[in-house]
Design an enzyme around this catalytic site. Structure first.
Site, mmCIF file in Angstrom:
data_model
loop_
_atom_site.group_PDB
_atom_site.id
_atom_site.type_symbol
_atom_site.label_atom_id
_atom_site.label_comp_id
_atom_site.label_asym_id
_atom_site.label_seq_id
_atom_site.Cartn_x
_atom_site.Cartn_y
_atom_site.Cartn_z
ATOM 1 N N GLU A 68 9.168 -9.281 -8.445
ATOM 2 C CA GLU A 68 10.500 -8.725 -9.051
ATOM 3 C C GLU A 68 11.274 -10.204 -9.445
ATOM 4 O O GLU A 68 11.762 -10.143 -10.461
ATOM 5 C CB GLU A 68 11.309 -7.917 -7.710
ATOM 6 C CG GLU A 68 12.399 -7.460 -8.504
ATOM 7 C CD GLU A 68 13.108 -6.347 -7.465
ATOM 8 O OE1 GLU A 68 12.622 -6.335 -6.149
ATOM 9 O OE2 GLU A 68 14.288 -5.772 -7.875
ATOM 10 N N ARG A 116 -2.341 -9.010 6.668
ATOM 11 C CA ARG A 116 -2.552 -7.813 7.490
ATOM 12 C C ARG A 116 -3.784 -7.227 7.160
ATOM 13 O O ARG A 116 -4.553 -6.710 7.782
ATOM 14 C CB ARG A 116 -1.293 -6.867 7.436
ATOM 15 C CG ARG A 116 -0.142 -7.168 8.267
ATOM 16 C CD ARG A 116 0.973 -6.133 8.334
ATOM 17 N NE ARG A 116 1.495 -5.970 7.044
ATOM 18 C CZ ARG A 116 2.352 -6.751 6.424
ATOM 19 N NH1 ARG A 116 3.025 -7.937 7.203
ATOM 20 N NH2 ARG A 116 2.884 -6.738 5.163
HETATM 21 P P1 AMP Z 1 2.358 -5.347 -3.970
HETATM 22 O O1 AMP Z 1 1.628 -6.304 -4.531
HETATM 23 O O2 AMP Z 1 3.670 -4.824 -4.761
HETATM 24 O O3 AMP Z 1 1.249 -4.201 -3.889
HETATM 25 O O4 AMP Z 1 2.618 -5.255 -2.207
HETATM 26 C C1 AMP Z 1 1.359 -5.417 -1.471
HETATM 27 C C2 AMP Z 1 1.654 -6.453 -0.183
HETATM 28 O O5 AMP Z 1 2.949 -6.335 0.249
HETATM 29 C C3 AMP Z 1 0.763 -5.944 0.666
HETATM 30 O O6 AMP Z 1 -0.063 -7.080 1.079
HETATM 31 C C4 AMP Z 1 1.650 -5.500 1.714
HETATM 32 O O7 AMP Z 1 1.383 -5.970 2.966
HETATM 33 C C5 AMP Z 1 2.969 -6.044 1.492
HETATM 34 N N1 AMP Z 1 4.054 -4.987 1.116
HETATM 35 C C6 AMP Z 1 4.696 -4.552 0.260
HETATM 36 N N2 AMP Z 1 5.352 -3.541 0.560
HETATM 37 C C7 AMP Z 1 5.595 -3.285 1.795
HETATM 38 C C8 AMP Z 1 6.322 -2.347 2.619
HETATM 39 N N3 AMP Z 1 7.062 -1.483 1.975
HETATM 40 N N4 AMP Z 1 5.984 -2.479 3.890
HETATM 41 C C9 AMP Z 1 5.122 -3.282 4.370
HETATM 42 N N5 AMP Z 1 4.245 -4.186 3.626
HETATM 43 C C10 AMP Z 1 4.684 -4.094 2.141
#
Ligand code: AMP
Length: 178
Positions: A103, A66
């Site tokens: 996780e 995205r």
């Molecule tokens: P992180 O590495 O934990 O910061 O996760 C970020 C990535 O996971 C991004 O590319 C987001 O598109 C996706 N992502 C994580 N949590 C969500 C959520 N609650 N809703 C939509 N996309 C998420």
């Protein structure tokens, strides 16, 4: 629709929360209603690039998948190139790879070794900052190819997950915070 330019409040209202997707207890932030609205999509790009002068960065880097949508549109607005950071094994040429912890298990992202020239000024863009693992891995890849990351920008930040801590040395921008 009104003729006024929409702002953060209108963007926030259009983000759809989908409980338990893709698995139980995840509140998925669905941005497709934002993208489908021409004025809201344009407002996102304007706000993500506010105060950045066209021509002042060499590339906008988007994170699979995205992040590509926002980064590509921002690149055109800023008269910059577009560079993808992809999930492992998707890019065809020689890559650097960076793994990070989830996780359960790990993820790996990759960038072409010649995606930008050393010293290039780049902005990193993704749709959402959660734990920060993905963005921090992308920053590590960019630093490895010698890029100068001037800003890391997100449409959405889940601030209760403290993702900014993993981007402590970065200039972080987010439009909508939960
Ligand atoms: P992180 O590495 O934990 O910061 O996760 C970020 C990535 O996971 C991004 O590319 C987001 O598109 C996706 N992502 C994580 N949590 C969500 C959520 N609650 N809703 C939509 N996309 C998420």
């Amino acid at each position: 629709m009104s003729n006024a330019t929409p702002g953060i409040a209108e963007i926030t209202r259009a983000i759809r929360n989908v409980p338990d997707f893709p698995k139980p207890d995840i509140q998925f932030k669905d941005i497709t209603p934002v993208l489908a609205d021409a004025a809201l999509f344009a407002a996102c790009i304007d706000l993500l690039t506010a105060d950045v002068k066209p021509g002042s960065v060499d590339a906008v880097v988007g994170i699979d998948a995205r992040g590509f949508i926002f980064a590509a549109a921002a690149a055109i607005k800023l008269k910059a190139g577009f560079v993808p950071v992809r999930k492992k094994s998707k890019l065809p040429y020689t890559c650097y790879e960076q793994s990070y912890d989830l996780e359960y298990g790990t993820n790996t992202v990759a960038i072409h070794i010649d995606a930008v020239k050393p010293g290039a000024r780049v902005i990193l863009v993704d749709d959402l900052l959660a734990t920060g693992g993905t963005a921090a891995a992308a920053v590590a890849l960019l630093e490895r190819i010698g890029a100068n990351v001037v800003e890391v920008s997100f449409l959405i930040e889940l601030s209760f997950l403290d993702g900014r801590k993993k981007l402590a040395n970065q200039n972080v921008r987010s439009l909508v915070t939960y």
